[in-house]
Design an enzyme around this catalytic site. Sequence first.
Site, mmCIF file in Angstrom:
data_model
loop_
_atom_site.group_PDB
_atom_site.id
_atom_site.type_symbol
_atom_site.label_atom_id
_atom_site.label_comp_id
_atom_site.label_asym_id
_atom_site.label_seq_id
_atom_site.Cartn_x
_atom_site.Cartn_y
_atom_site.Cartn_z
ATOM 1 N N ASP B 316 1.334 -1.485 -0.085
ATOM 2 C CA ASP B 316 0.028 0.017 0.006
ATOM 3 C C ASP B 316 0.968 1.267 0.219
ATOM 4 O OD1 ASP B 316 -2.038 -1.135 0.266
ATOM 5 O OD2 ASP B 316 -1.666 -1.524 2.133
ATOM 6 N N PHE B 387 -10.667 25.077 8.475
ATOM 7 C CA PHE B 387 -10.974 24.035 6.968
ATOM 8 C C PHE B 387 -11.874 22.677 7.613
ATOM 9 C CE2 PHE B 387 -10.229 19.839 5.118
ATOM 10 C CZ PHE B 387 -10.286 20.327 3.416
ATOM 11 N N ALA B 389 -14.575 19.738 5.346
ATOM 12 C CA ALA B 389 -14.436 18.662 3.869
ATOM 13 C C ALA B 389 -15.407 19.544 2.879
ATOM 14 C CB ALA B 389 -14.656 17.741 4.040
ATOM 15 N N GLN B 390 -16.143 20.269 3.451
ATOM 16 C CA GLN B 390 -17.165 21.409 2.638
ATOM 17 C C GLN B 390 -16.589 21.979 1.682
ATOM 18 O OE1 GLN B 390 -18.397 20.340 5.806
ATOM 19 N NE2 GLN B 390 -19.214 18.377 5.050
ATOM 20 N N THR B 391 -16.274 23.539 2.575
ATOM 21 C CA THR B 391 -15.685 23.842 1.993
ATOM 22 C C THR B 391 -13.762 23.952 1.194
ATOM 23 O OG1 THR B 391 -14.248 25.147 3.845
ATOM 24 C CG2 THR B 391 -16.454 25.756 3.877
ATOM 25 N N SER B 394 -9.555 26.954 4.340
ATOM 26 C CA SER B 394 -9.538 27.189 5.545
ATOM 27 C C SER B 394 -8.715 28.930 5.482
ATOM 28 C CB SER B 394 -8.655 26.910 6.660
ATOM 29 O OG SER B 394 -7.467 27.074 6.212
ATOM 30 N N ASP B 541 -10.637 -5.918 2.610
ATOM 31 C CA ASP B 541 -9.112 -6.587 2.001
ATOM 32 C C ASP B 541 -9.311 -8.206 2.317
ATOM 33 O OD1 ASP B 541 -7.371 -4.170 1.506
ATOM 34 O OD2 ASP B 541 -7.057 -4.365 3.209
#
Lengths: 553, 702
Positions: B316, B387, B389-391, B394, B541
């Site tokens: 990974d 900050f 997740a929508q906008t 920041s 996994d």
Amino acid sequence: MSSTLAGWLQALALVGALALCYRPLGDYIAKLLTSAKHLRVERGLYKLVGVDGDADQRWPVYLRSVLAFSALSILFLYGLIRLQNHLLLNLGVPVMEPHQAWNTAVSFATNTNWQSYSGESAMGHLVQMAGLAVQNFVSAAVGIAIVAALIRGFTRNRTDRVGNFWVDLTRICLRLLLPLSIVFALVLVANGVVQNFHGFHDIVTLGGDTQSIPGGPVASQEVIKELGTNGGGFFNANSAHPFENSTGFTNWLEIFLLLVISFSLPRTFGRMVGDNRQGYAIVAVMGIFWVASAALITFAESQHSGSALQAAGAAMEGKEQRFGVAASGLFAASTTLTSTGAVNSFHDSFTPFGGGLTIFNMMLGEIAPGGTGSGLYGMLILAIVAVFVAGLMVGRTPEYLGKKLGGREMKFASLYILTTPALVLIGTGVAMALPGERAGMLNSGPHGFSEVLYAFTSASNNNGSAFAGITVNTPWYDTALGLCMVLGRFLPMVFVLALAGSLAQQQPVPATPGTLPTHKPLFVGLLSGVVLIVVGLTYFPALALGPIAEGLH
Amino acid sequence: MSSTLTPPAPVEQEQAPHRVSGGLLDPQLIVKSLPDAVKKLDPRVMIKNPVMFVVEVGSVVTTVSAIADPSVFAWAITVWLWLTTVFANLAEAVAEGRGKAQADTLRRTKTDTMARRLVNWPASQAEEEVSGTALQLGDHVVVEAGQIIPGDGDVVEGVASVDESAITGESAPVIRESGGDRSAVTGGTKVLSDRIVVKIASEPGKSFIDRMIALVEGAARQKTPNEIALNILLASLTIVFLIAVVTLQPMATFAGAPQSMIVLVALIVALIPTTIGALLSAIGIAGMDRLVQRNVLAMSGRAVEAAGDVNTLLLDKTGTITLGNRQAAEFQPATGVTVEELADAAQLSSLADETPEGRSIVVLAKTGYGLRARAQGELTHATWVPFTAQTRMSGVDLDEADGVHAVRKGAAGSVTSWVTENGGTVGQDIATLVDGISAAGGTPLVVASRVGTAAPKALGVIHLKDVVKEGMKERFDELRRMGIRTIMITGDNPLTAKAIADEAGVDDFLAEATPEDKMALIKKEQAGGKLVAMTGDGTNDAPALAQADVGVAMNTGTMAAKEAGNMVDLDSNPTKLIEIVEIGKQLLITRGALTTFSIANDVAKYFAIIPAMFAGVYPGLRHLNIMGLHSPTSAITSAIIFNALVIIGLIPLALRGVKYRPSDASSLLRRNLGVYGFGGLVVPFIGIKAIDLIIQFIPGLS
């Protein structure tokens, strides 16, 4: 020209000739083993015996075919020998005892050609031609067929088929052995080897005695005797007899013939597995042993210790004046390293170390280059053992040519390397434990022991040469040595074919830089070391009591 | 794919030669294991090891002979043969002993806990007290702070911090919560805070700890395929030598030198591969043990062996190849803006961004441009824009004399819309920079500012990129030399993935990987005959872990992942896959090396024993006594003593494993052949001679 120089030149010419043949002959054999086309005559033969030439056999079926064919061969030959006084061209020789006929039939069907009889006094022309010579062809072909199946095990993936025995057998005989035999038989005849249907001629010698000299179809049998690594002489004196081996050139040619197929088969192997370098590695190991052995035997024979040897300039007892020490040493090394067993000098009369080396050569298991086919499969089995140990040392589950060597593969490889030592040692041990049989020895002490050791080594490894010096035409020796020949020939074949089947079923593993390379000098050295150590450790005690005890003062 | 954030190991540890040490051989452990070693003399146990069984039978035979016909020589051989057998058992017992010590520690944690079983959950909260061992698959239990989790399972309600030091040895508590990939809890671990409901996922007596105990104790040990193959070879060598010696007697009798039973048995024992036969099972146990010391539990020896054969590693990206998160790598100012201005604005706008990316911008401004990180409190008149997740932005609004200074930083699209909405335009230079960073596989963040009501202005772009762990490139080069291909698995788009793949030096990558893609990749590799190893932690996994030849589940992962894999890494460090491969290889190399050593030893033993047996009748054979050993009896005794001592001498090597440096097959072979092949030829000559020099003074042996 000194004898030594002549010896060197002969050896060089031999290496040159073998090197020239390596590629074309090896490629030719690979082609005939892989081609999908049948010749018209072959198709006719398949039809005649009711074989499907396009069928592909699983390994047990392939094995059954080999065993059935060989069993029939033995029975047929036994019948022919026992009934020859009722048949044509029998020259009036007496009927052979059952135990000797069994021994002889087994001997020729197993490519051993151990002869407890004397050719000129026991065999008529018909048996020589229709019995012994035929077996010389087919027993050689069986060996090549087995190795073809093993190679297919490496090249094929996820299948249970390893080829068709009947097709392999027919093609090897018709396309390889017959044409070469015809050509070289003519060369032999041109150089003085006899080929006729004469019986015995009575001749008055210079000394005034009468001598009875037989003729016969010698050249035609001589050529396949060498080419098929058989070794059974038309005459008792084998290749020391001028009618079998007439000149220095025929002597050289016979050595060449007995080596040429076995030395070219690694090319066939490399070609079929798609990597010629693999073939070069195998042939290099074979070559190293052959050159070293020829040099050592010649050296041992030309050492002058003892007054008789000093007078003669070398150990000349039992050697043909026509050939000298070097050509005898070369012949002795070649005949014992292949499973031929033809002789042009008498190994019993060799110096202790020279004779010991001929025994050691056979103990290697007839792999350098060995008998036709059998030499290569023997070497490949040892390569598998070498790869197994070395593969562990590079940190991977060992794999050879992309095939993993797991428990099943190691089981068959282990059984293979177990078989001949067991036969040789148990056979010799039992013979030494039976006071009655030991009486057959001509010599006492270590040399007498070497004679018995030689006999069992020769029979179990399907060599067929004799140290001579012991009376082997007794019911006990005929039976025991016959058993050694049968088991020493067919048990390994069972294991090889089982291995082939097991390998063919696998899915190949791709090679990576982490894979042990099996084509490099390092591997050549490793394989040589494994051969030497495995054989050396197994036989050292026995050799110590025979040739080594005799040779060290 | 969740990331398991393990701080990168110190560089010197990463690059130090991977000498896998097994800890020193504790003399106390030898003494403690002695009774076990003697117990193993039971023929029913010995028969499993054919080589050593032959030695034991030989010991019995010589004991009988020595009693019937006593002599110093007979008793010396008898005693040393028994010692040989005991030493072999000791090797195994010591290897097992180390596992047992570990098992005892585990067992102590497995005190019988009482469980609070929830009856008919979630319909009701009714509880009943039951013993932990009475819990059945599918039961629900509630565990609160200070209580021990009674069995393996998955958290179905709540979140808690759990102390898992009992199994991982790691004292820092871990968070376990319902849903997601961190829901698995292990029986025997302790809840430190909060309350969780756990659905039991294992049957009584088959919990993870139970299996761990069985594994480290070696109770579940079965011979691995390779061990079986080697055993077959060793057995056949043993048979060959048995035949060679048994048939020697009639030959010797003919020569006039029949040998005593004692001498024949001594010869057999000297020749059969006792060294490797004695150490073979210890090597296997120690291999598992070395994994355990690295906090990796292999469910079978077969998995350890397969690890050595791996052709392809699926790694990974996050956490294995790169550090956990993207980091700011550089500031690229717009035309007419200095880089310092940009750095200042970037830092200001990131102070309210608590994401690792935001933190890395503050750090870069500090380390690259000497801008001290200002604490949020020291700026008054500031309105922070955190900050989200929508906008995806920041920033901060500073009340200054000349109006509000607004600074924003965020995803290119978001900041561009902020600029245009407020009447500004984003120049072509910014667009070029953004495209350039994207093309290089990085993430561009745009910084813009606005003074008062003026049109906002884009100041420049921050280049966020994945930071490849130090030393990874070298590690992958090493793997390539070992013939192992590495494939990076990532959820990134192909462009980004390629950039990181190039930088890290992996051989290939799988971008935008779904569990199905992963599975397909494994199957494709396996169809070509390759062995695949991977790590994983999520439930999704599990199928791939089960399909892979070596599937290492992270201990932080779900129960399903742990069940599917054949190894569990208690540290949850995906980089460890590389070490696992090395341990697998080392295990096989150790077997091969000791086999070679063992067989090569025989040469010297022949030179000791054969002249001793036959020089009497064939004086010429005394030339073979090249070591110049004192007398026949001292020669044979020396060979046998050497044979026994070499086992003891090699126990540490068997347990530790031979030195392994990753390199290609040829150089590995050359080195190991040199050390163990050539060494195996030479060492016994010296050893036997040395022993002979001492024992020749013993009356009865001279």
